[in-house]
Design a protein around this motif. Structure first.
Motif, PDB file in Angstrom:
ATOM      1  N   SER A 190       4.140  24.514 -29.044  1.00  0.00           N
ATOM      2  CA  SER A 190       2.838  25.448 -29.488  1.00  0.00           C
ATOM      3  C   SER A 190       2.825  25.151 -30.969  1.00  0.00           C
ATOM      4  O   SER A 190       1.437  25.300 -31.573  1.00  0.00           O
ATOM      5  CB  SER A 190       3.335  26.888 -29.466  1.00  0.00           C
ATOM      6  OG  SER A 190       4.622  27.283 -30.482  1.00  0.00           O
ATOM      7  N   LEU A 191       3.607  24.756 -31.782  1.00  0.00           N
ATOM      8  CA  LEU A 191       3.165  24.179 -33.369  1.00  0.00           C
ATOM      9  C   LEU A 191       2.372  23.090 -33.326  1.00  0.00           C
ATOM     10  O   LEU A 191       1.506  22.985 -33.935  1.00  0.00           O
ATOM     11  CB  LEU A 191       4.718  23.891 -33.851  1.00  0.00           C
ATOM     12  CG  LEU A 191       4.689  23.429 -35.238  1.00  0.00           C
ATOM     13  CD1 LEU A 191       3.643  24.379 -36.203  1.00  0.00           C
ATOM     14  CD2 LEU A 191       5.875  23.143 -35.818  1.00  0.00           C
ATOM     15  N   ALA A 192       2.667  22.128 -32.198  1.00  0.00           N
ATOM     16  CA  ALA A 192       1.751  20.948 -32.221  1.00  0.00           C
ATOM     17  C   ALA A 192       0.255  21.379 -31.720  1.00  0.00           C
ATOM     18  O   ALA A 192      -0.572  20.812 -32.589  1.00  0.00           O
ATOM     19  CB  ALA A 192       1.993  19.920 -31.486  1.00  0.00           C
ATOM     20  N   ILE A 193       0.196  22.345 -31.067  1.00  0.00           N
ATOM     21  CA  ILE A 193      -0.984  22.917 -30.457  1.00  0.00           C
ATOM     22  C   ILE A 193      -1.785  23.398 -31.604  1.00  0.00           C
ATOM     23  O   ILE A 193      -2.973  23.118 -31.831  1.00  0.00           O
ATOM     24  CB  ILE A 193      -1.086  23.791 -29.162  1.00  0.00           C
ATOM     25  CG1 ILE A 193      -0.265  22.917 -28.093  1.00  0.00           C
ATOM     26  CG2 ILE A 193      -2.172  24.257 -28.914  1.00  0.00           C
ATOM     27  CD1 ILE A 193       0.011  23.876 -27.092  1.00  0.00           C
ATOM     28  N   GLU A 194      -1.139  24.358 -32.494  1.00  0.00           N
ATOM     29  CA  GLU A 194      -1.401  24.896 -33.574  1.00  0.00           C
ATOM     30  C   GLU A 194      -2.153  24.171 -34.643  1.00  0.00           C
ATOM     31  O   GLU A 194      -3.025  24.353 -35.144  1.00  0.00           O
ATOM     32  CB  GLU A 194      -0.564  25.997 -33.976  1.00  0.00           C
ATOM     33  CG  GLU A 194      -0.386  27.147 -33.245  1.00  0.00           C
ATOM     34  CD  GLU A 194       0.951  27.743 -33.465  1.00  0.00           C
ATOM     35  OE1 GLU A 194       1.441  28.534 -32.769  1.00  0.00           O
ATOM     36  OE2 GLU A 194       1.552  27.458 -34.568  1.00  0.00           O
ATOM     37  N   GLN A 195      -1.415  22.889 -34.811  1.00  0.00           N
ATOM     38  CA  GLN A 195      -1.646  21.882 -35.788  1.00  0.00           C
ATOM     39  C   GLN A 195      -3.083  21.446 -35.459  1.00  0.00           C
ATOM     40  O   GLN A 195      -3.853  21.291 -36.402  1.00  0.00           O
ATOM     41  CB  GLN A 195      -0.752  20.939 -35.725  1.00  0.00           C
ATOM     42  CG  GLN A 195       0.457  21.109 -36.351  1.00  0.00           C
ATOM     43  CD  GLN A 195       0.702  21.100 -37.838  1.00  0.00           C
ATOM     44  OE1 GLN A 195      -0.205  20.721 -38.582  1.00  0.00           O
ATOM     45  NE2 GLN A 195       1.834  21.385 -38.525  1.00  0.00           N
ATOM     46  N   GLU A 196      -3.448  21.106 -34.189  1.00  0.00           N
ATOM     47  CA  GLU A 196      -4.640  20.494 -33.811  1.00  0.00           C
ATOM     48  C   GLU A 196      -5.748  21.466 -33.802  1.00  0.00           C
ATOM     49  O   GLU A 196      -6.744  21.224 -34.156  1.00  0.00           O
ATOM     50  CB  GLU A 196      -4.525  19.779 -32.355  1.00  0.00           C
ATOM     51  CG  GLU A 196      -3.586  18.833 -32.479  1.00  0.00           C
ATOM     52  CD  GLU A 196      -3.866  17.702 -33.320  1.00  0.00           C
ATOM     53  OE1 GLU A 196      -4.925  17.340 -33.782  1.00  0.00           O
ATOM     54  OE2 GLU A 196      -2.834  16.892 -33.547  1.00  0.00           O
ATOM     55  N   LEU A 197      -5.408  22.591 -33.553  1.00  0.00           N
ATOM     56  CA  LEU A 197      -6.676  23.779 -33.382  1.00  0.00           C
ATOM     57  C   LEU A 197      -6.917  24.111 -34.680  1.00  0.00           C
ATOM     58  O   LEU A 197      -8.158  24.512 -34.869  1.00  0.00           O
ATOM     59  CB  LEU A 197      -6.057  25.162 -32.416  1.00  0.00           C
ATOM     60  CG  LEU A 197      -5.690  24.685 -30.941  1.00  0.00           C
ATOM     61  CD1 LEU A 197      -5.519  25.922 -30.375  1.00  0.00           C
ATOM     62  CD2 LEU A 197      -6.871  24.077 -30.244  1.00  0.00           C
ATOM     63  N   ALA A 198      -6.132  24.208 -35.598  1.00  0.00           N
ATOM     64  CA  ALA A 198      -6.333  24.490 -37.056  1.00  0.00           C
ATOM     65  C   ALA A 198      -7.297  23.581 -37.641  1.00  0.00           C
ATOM     66  O   ALA A 198      -7.676  23.957 -38.738  1.00  0.00           O
ATOM     67  CB  ALA A 198      -5.172  24.543 -37.816  1.00  0.00           C
ATOM     68  N   SER A 199      -7.533  22.424 -37.045  1.00  0.00           N
ATOM     69  CA  SER A 199      -8.712  21.394 -37.660  1.00  0.00           C
ATOM     70  C   SER A 199      -9.661  21.698 -37.519  1.00  0.00           C
ATOM     71  O   SER A 199     -10.733  21.254 -38.162  1.00  0.00           O
ATOM     72  CB  SER A 199      -8.081  19.877 -37.215  1.00  0.00           C
ATOM     73  OG  SER A 199      -8.245  19.733 -35.718  1.00  0.00           O
ATOM     74  N   HIS A 200     -10.152  22.848 -36.398  1.00  0.00           N
ATOM     75  CA  HIS A 200     -11.538  23.033 -36.188  1.00  0.00           C
ATOM     76  C   HIS A 200     -11.904  23.871 -37.626  1.00  0.00           C
ATOM     77  O   HIS A 200     -11.416  24.859 -38.208  1.00  0.00           O
ATOM     78  CB  HIS A 200     -11.470  23.992 -35.064  1.00  0.00           C
ATOM     79  CG  HIS A 200     -13.033  24.551 -34.551  1.00  0.00           C
ATOM     80  ND1 HIS A 200     -13.770  25.198 -35.297  1.00  0.00           N
ATOM     81  CD2 HIS A 200     -13.416  24.218 -33.309  1.00  0.00           C
ATOM     82  CE1 HIS A 200     -14.791  25.456 -34.793  1.00  0.00           C
ATOM     83  NE2 HIS A 200     -14.650  25.062 -33.640  1.00  0.00           N
ATOM     84  N   PRO A 201     -13.120  23.389 -38.162  1.00  0.00           N
ATOM     85  CA  PRO A 201     -13.650  23.793 -39.325  1.00  0.00           C
ATOM     86  C   PRO A 201     -13.779  25.429 -39.398  1.00  0.00           C
ATOM     87  O   PRO A 201     -14.004  25.936 -40.313  1.00  0.00           O
ATOM     88  CB  PRO A 201     -14.877  23.122 -39.724  1.00  0.00           C
ATOM     89  CG  PRO A 201     -15.318  22.654 -38.112  1.00  0.00           C
ATOM     90  CD  PRO A 201     -14.206  22.585 -37.308  1.00  0.00           C
ATOM     91  N   HIS A 202     -14.038  26.082 -38.168  1.00  0.00           N
ATOM     92  CA  HIS A 202     -14.313  27.455 -38.437  1.00  0.00           C
ATOM     93  C   HIS A 202     -12.874  28.394 -38.181  1.00  0.00           C
ATOM     94  O   HIS A 202     -13.203  29.534 -38.192  1.00  0.00           O
ATOM     95  CB  HIS A 202     -15.321  27.880 -37.251  1.00  0.00           C
ATOM     96  CG  HIS A 202     -16.581  27.022 -37.703  1.00  0.00           C
ATOM     97  ND1 HIS A 202     -17.731  27.319 -36.437  1.00  0.00           N
ATOM     98  CD2 HIS A 202     -17.063  26.415 -38.492  1.00  0.00           C
ATOM     99  CE1 HIS A 202     -18.763  26.950 -37.109  1.00  0.00           C
ATOM    100  NE2 HIS A 202     -18.380  26.135 -38.131  1.00  0.00           N
ATOM    101  N   VAL A 203     -11.846  27.859 -38.131  1.00  0.00           N
ATOM    102  CA  VAL A 203     -10.653  28.481 -37.947  1.00  0.00           C
ATOM    103  C   VAL A 203      -9.947  28.796 -39.118  1.00  0.00           C
ATOM    104  O   VAL A 203      -9.605  27.690 -39.969  1.00  0.00           O
ATOM    105  CB  VAL A 203      -9.678  27.700 -36.937  1.00  0.00           C
ATOM    106  CG1 VAL A 203      -8.375  28.193 -36.805  1.00  0.00           C
ATOM    107  CG2 VAL A 203     -10.329  27.677 -35.560  1.00  0.00           C
ATOM    108  N   LEU A 204      -9.717  29.953 -39.466  1.00  0.00           N
ATOM    109  CA  LEU A 204      -8.778  30.420 -40.699  1.00  0.00           C
ATOM    110  C   LEU A 204      -7.219  30.196 -40.383  1.00  0.00           C
ATOM    111  O   LEU A 204      -6.499  29.787 -41.028  1.00  0.00           O
ATOM    112  CB  LEU A 204      -9.166  31.671 -41.112  1.00  0.00           C
ATOM    113  CG  LEU A 204      -8.548  32.193 -42.533  1.00  0.00           C
ATOM    114  CD1 LEU A 204      -8.777  31.400 -43.530  1.00  0.00           C
ATOM    115  CD2 LEU A 204      -8.670  33.663 -42.551  1.00  0.00           C
TER     116      LEU A 204
END
Length: 579
Positions: free
Chosen positions: A481-495
């Motif tokens: 889940s941490l690795a997934i979060e790392q990638e999703l957080a790179s979306h420019p609209h995600v805080l």
């Protein structure tokens, strides 16, 4: 700030002797390690240097090292006068302020054990901690008196004024009077450097009570007891903290009740640093200090760091600032955003059982020529152990028995094989207080088991993959889940984003992402969260294998968190269980 004059009891006498009472029959080539030597040394070398600044309050105060040392001495004598004896626990419930800073030294000077208590707990949780720790006296900030209503334990209240008439100031004055001007030589030094010094409780992030911890409140409060910590162990933890900051410790954002402030209450004094204390995480105050007070170092969890870089006042400060990040793994995106703001991130990792961080991601010269995003991914690893800690190992238990007392076997350094982080040495806790069974389990195989799943790279750098409970098993594949979060957080609209497992008819489990949108982009997706979910999934497909891509994306106004800023995946799993 307007001129502040400390109370008369806070002014040290001329030519004060800054040395504790000699230990009888001590050999000349030995002295017991204690952080008290730091404040005495600072007061002797830099008596007029500003040590403690508390300005963002109605009645600001500022203390030099000589004045602060006198106040700490007064507190020690006041505690002794109140009946506190060596080994007694003294509870402290306060935000970052002079009183809790005093207590981290003054309680030890009385040879007692400081028990810092989270200010954001419920009264029932505080009641349990007081009973379990067997506190003999409480130092309580005026805002948190409701947490101890009805207690029979003596309570000393501070109104956080620093002025005469404040009950805490009167308590210190009584200590000064009781001392009969014997000063520091009238206080006995603790001869046993392995004597307990602090007893910590910390907020949990997994079901009921976290890994390796007993259930302290019926039904599970999310609170777990942390072991007794010795004076010697704090010296080693302090040195490790000092080394990670290149002898320039950070100013205070991290709560001092949290893992004893990662030992920085002592580290800062060792380095003669000026400490700025803030009662709350107020981004206006933080940026005011960044831009106008010359602050060069601070430490905070990722959630606070996110607030700092996204605050409207955020801009490149006039001076270099270093941010110590721990408490949860920062995403590569957050690291990149800090760098863009002109703040150098230093990623560290640890637990309360290790007095806060015991590893650091050390800079590698080869990273200088990498693109920012690629460098940030490498910086998001947990890195190597401090010089004062034994190497962080990643192991899997022999024959699959996680609590075996047999030798632990290291996983290969391939950056792929997942195991558990373990460590040992002087900065590991002494024990779980009054719980030998939990202590034995935590120390299985002769090392402390963190419960964090990780890989180790060929250069020995540790990278956390997940907590054991947070691994998502999808179609037989393990997804972090941490690795997934790392990638999703790179979306420019995600805080912010957090990912948990959700049951799936075909694959057993699939990831579900809970997303907080960046304020600057929230309006674009208003009423169109379903479309944002599609956009997020397309973003994920470019970065993650199919089994790790989120099957569901839920936009939420905020993520549930513990009082110290860790995301409560337990609460997210409760939501998922109802879907």
């Amino acid at each position: 700030m307007a001129a502040f004059i400390p109370t008369p009891a806070s002014i040290p006498p001329p030519n004060a002797l800054l040395r504790l009472q000699d230990i009888p029959n001590a050999p000349p080539n030995w002295h017991p390690l204690s952080p008290l030597s730091f404040i005495l040394r600072a007061a002797q070398i830099y008596p007029e240097k500003v040590a403690l600044v508390h300005t963002d309050v109605q009645q600001p105060v500022m203390y030099t090292f000589s004045v602060w040392a006198q106040r700490i001495q007064n507190l020690a004598y006041a505690l002794i006068k109140a009946g506190i004896r060596p080994g007694d626990r003294v509870g402290v419930i306060a935000p970052n302020s002079p009183m809790i800073a005093d207590a981290h030294h003054g309680v030890l000077a009385a040879r007692a054990v400081i028990t810092p208590i989270n200010t954001r707990l419920k009264p029932s949780e505080v009641e349990y901690i007081l009973g379990h720790s067997q506190c003999r006296l409480l130092l309580v900030d005026y805002e948190y008196l409701h947490l101890v209503a009805g207690t029979k334990i003596p309570v000393i209240v501070t109104n956080d004024t620093g002025r005469a008439g404040d009950p805490y100031e009167d308590f210190l004055a009584e200590g000064r009077c009781f001392s009969q001007e014997k000063g520091w030589p009238g206080l006995e030094a603790e001869p046993d450097e392995n004597a307990a010094a602090v007893l910590c409780y910390t907020s949990g992030t997994t079901e009921g009570c976290p890994n390796h911890a007993q259930r302290l409140v019926s039904g599970g409060s999310g609170e777990r007891l942390r072991g007794a910590v010795s004076l010697r162990e704090f010296i080693d933890a302090r040195l490790g903290a000092n080394l990670r900051s290149k002898n320039e410790p950070p100013d205070r954002i991290l709560p001092m009740f949290h893992a004893a402030g990662w030992t920085f209450p002592w580290t800062n004094v060792f380095a003669f640093a000026k400490q700025v204390t803030l009662r709350t995480v107020n981004y206006t105050h933080i940026w005011n200090h960044f831009l106008h007070s010359g602050v060069t170092h601070y430490c905070a969890a990722p959630t606070v760091q996110i607030g700092i870089v996204n605050d409207p006042q955020a801009r490149r400060p006039p001076q270099h600032i270093t941010a110590i990040i721990a408490g949860a793994a920062p995403t590569a995106h957050l690291i990149a955003e800090l760098e863009k703001t002109g703040i150098k991130p230093v990623h560290v990792y640890g637990l309360t059982e290790t007095y806060g961080p015991f590893t650091r991601n050390y800079d590698d010269p080869s990273w200088e020529n990498l693109l920012l995003e690629e460098r940030a991914r490498l910086m998001a690893r947990q890195g190597h152990a401090f010089a004062t800690a034994e190497a962080a190992r990643v192991v899997y238990p022999i024959e699959g028995d996680a609590v075996s007392n047999g030798p632990l076997k290291d996983v290969p350094r391939d950056g792929k094989t997942v195991g558990e982080i373990v460590t040992r040495g002087n900065i590991v806790m002494k024990e779980y207080f009054r719980d030998p069974e939990a202590t034995q389990k935590a120390f299985a195989g002769g090392s402390f088991h963190t419960g964090d799943l990780a890989v180790i790279h060929p250069n020995g750098s540790v990278a956390i993959m997940d907590r054991s409970k947070d691994i998502i098993i999808s179609g037989g594949e393990n997804a972090s889940s941490l690795a997934i979060e790392q990638e999703l957080a790179s979306h420019p609209h995600v805080l912010e984003v957090s990912v948990v497992a959700r049951n799936h008819i075909r694959w057993g489990e699939r990831p579900m992402a809970f997303v907080v949108l960046h304020p600057q982009h929230a309006a674009k997706w208003k009423g169109r969260h379903h479309e944002f979910g599609k956009d997020m999934k397309e973003h994920a497909k470019k970065r993650l294998p199919g089994f790790a891509c989120p099957e569901w994306v839920e936009v939420v106004p905020e993520l549930p968190k513990t009082s110290t800023g860790k995301i409560l995946k337990t609460e997210l799993r409760k939501i998922v269980a109802k879907l």
